[in-house]
Design an enzyme around this catalytic site. Sequence first.
Site, short mmCIF file in Angstrom:
data_model
loop_
_atom_site.label_atom_id
_atom_site.label_comp_id
_atom_site.label_asym_id
_atom_site.label_seq_id
_atom_site.Cartn_x
_atom_site.Cartn_y
_atom_site.Cartn_z
N LYS A 236 0.83 -1.21 0.00
CA LYS A 236 0.00 0.00 0.00
C LYS A 236 0.87 1.26 0.00
O LYS A 236 0.62 2.19 -0.77
CB LYS A 236 -0.92 -0.03 1.23
CG LYS A 236 -1.86 1.15 1.35
CD LYS A 236 -3.09 0.79 2.15
CE LYS A 236 -2.83 0.58 3.63
NZ LYS A 236 -2.60 1.83 4.37
N ARG B 143 2.79 6.00 -3.24
CA ARG B 143 3.93 6.84 -3.64
C ARG B 143 4.20 6.74 -5.14
O ARG B 143 4.63 7.71 -5.77
CB ARG B 143 5.16 6.44 -2.83
CG ARG B 143 5.07 6.92 -1.36
CD ARG B 143 5.96 6.06 -0.47
NE ARG B 143 6.04 6.56 0.91
CZ ARG B 143 5.13 6.32 1.86
NH1 ARG B 143 4.04 5.62 1.60
NH2 ARG B 143 5.31 6.80 3.10
N ASP C 193 1.64 -1.27 11.77
CA ASP C 193 0.30 -1.74 11.38
C ASP C 193 0.04 -3.19 11.77
O ASP C 193 -1.04 -3.72 11.53
CB ASP C 193 0.12 -1.57 9.86
CG ASP C 193 0.10 -0.10 9.47
OD1 ASP C 193 -0.30 0.74 10.30
OD2 ASP C 193 0.52 0.21 8.34
N ARG D 164 -7.56 -3.22 9.61
CA ARG D 164 -6.66 -4.18 10.27
C ARG D 164 -7.40 -4.93 11.40
O ARG D 164 -7.16 -6.11 11.62
CB ARG D 164 -5.42 -3.49 10.83
CG ARG D 164 -4.71 -2.61 9.82
CD ARG D 164 -3.47 -3.22 9.22
NE ARG D 164 -2.87 -2.28 8.28
CZ ARG D 164 -2.54 -2.55 7.02
NH1 ARG D 164 -2.71 -3.76 6.52
NH2 ARG D 164 -2.02 -1.64 6.25
C1 S3P Z 1 2.35 4.69 6.25
C2 S3P Z 1 2.89 5.00 7.46
C3 S3P Z 1 2.31 4.55 8.74
C4 S3P Z 1 1.33 3.39 8.57
C5 S3P Z 1 0.41 3.61 7.41
C6 S3P Z 1 1.18 3.79 6.12
C7 S3P Z 1 2.98 5.22 5.04
O1 S3P Z 1 1.63 5.64 9.32
O2 S3P Z 1 0.57 3.22 9.74
O3 S3P Z 1 -0.46 2.51 7.26
O4 S3P Z 1 2.67 4.73 3.93
O5 S3P Z 1 3.81 6.14 5.15
P1 S3P Z 1 2.41 6.73 10.23
O6 S3P Z 1 3.40 7.41 9.38
O7 S3P Z 1 1.35 7.71 10.70
O8 S3P Z 1 3.01 5.96 11.36
#
Ligand code: S3P
Length: 451
Positions: A31, A36, A330, A405
């Site tokens: 994901k 990105r 996660d 989740r």
């Molecule tokens: C993500 C960063 C995490 C993660 C999210 C995806 C990302 O969040 O929990 O599912 O793609 O940069 P945080 O940056 O808020 O920890």
Amino acid sequence: MPDDLASRAAPLSSARPKAPLAGTIRVPGDKSISHRSLMLGALAVGRTEIAGLLEGEDVLCTAAAMRALGAGVERRKDGVWLVDGVGVGGLAEPGDTIDVGNSATAARLLLGILATHPITCFVTGDASLRGRPMRRVTEPLSRFGAQFVTREGGLLPLAVTGAANPVPIEYALPVPSAQVKSAVLLAGLNTPGETTVVEPQATRDHTERMLGHFGATVRIEPVDGGGKRITIVGQPELKAAPIAVPADISSAAFALVAGLIVPGSEVTVEGVGLNPSRTGLLLSLKEMGADIAYLDERVEGGEPVADLRVRAGSLRGADIPPERAPSMIDEYPILAVAAACAKGVTRMRGLAELRVKESDRLTATATGLRKCGVKVAVEGDDLIVEGTGGPPPGGATIETRLDHRIAMAFPVLGLAAKAPVRIDDARPIATSFPGFIALMNRLGAGFPEIG
Ligand code: S3P
């Protein structure tokens, strides 16, 4: 998920399968990397081809957003996504509000990009996202010269007018968050000079890697205590580059833990991304005694990947240190499920960030396990789970709280519990893992299909 559908919940019930889980599956694309690739593809010059993009609701929101901002985004018949970029600084004002659904990654990274485009955008999301903190990005992004009008408390919906003449910043992250780091780096992309982010603990580094892949200059230096100092040189010309998205370790986690806790099982998940900033779950499960083999380790699309094979066996409790949290942030709900099936106490330390996920995940995980008859305590920001080494009682209905989740972790618990476990709504699963039910069923989970 549109709010007007909230009344049409889709419950899902999970029970012990008749036979052990067995087989080989491939889970959808990562994901974080998928979001990105669409965003940077939209800011590059030329056509970016993305293979293995996650076609979950969250990522489809990002695809729609980049299209609304002027990039060409389409899915070819063979499943490869094509992004025709507009170049750094080339996005155009959209004619309507951008709705990023359930996705904080989409919201926060997009706000970073928009902060240094001299256009005005209105951004919103679903009920879960509208309750999540945005000040953590609007505060540093304001320092570039962007202006925000938010709801009370810094919440979505918000309006952003990007800086016409942005100034570069140096920013020390107050929380270990890859989303905040990425928002600042992406704002730095269309800012003259050098923008620096200092992170006290290393978080997932997909943004830095992909910026380099598209031709930007990014410097990374270690700092004391395990963190990094990351500098981007602003206003590069990004060049379109092909992306191969590895399978998402955060999705693979559910099948892997299921294979570990259903007695007699053997499960393989192919092509799982093993970026070291994401593998805390595997380390933790190994410390709990899990049988995990890394098969055919290789590099695909610039990321390390392997086929992961697990065999069920007895697990023991472990002490999971707080500094590991960013590399498995996660995965705590599913690790807690494994802990509920292990013998002894598992203490997961330093989980403050779990309180601001799609739901308050610390509370949702603890409450759900408790309802399933598992001994659980929350002490400060630590989650403590005491397993007996035998099957947990189960026999409860769990609220999923618009949190994908939670919606996947508890059906996995149901596969090992004495009595079935039901979740009140399986629809949030589609945000990150479309096909979860069908893939788990291919392993023998026996989940009922939902309409
Ligand atoms: C993500 C960063 C995490 C993660 C999210 C995806 C990302 O969040 O929990 O599912 O793609 O940069 P945080 O940056 O808020 O920890």
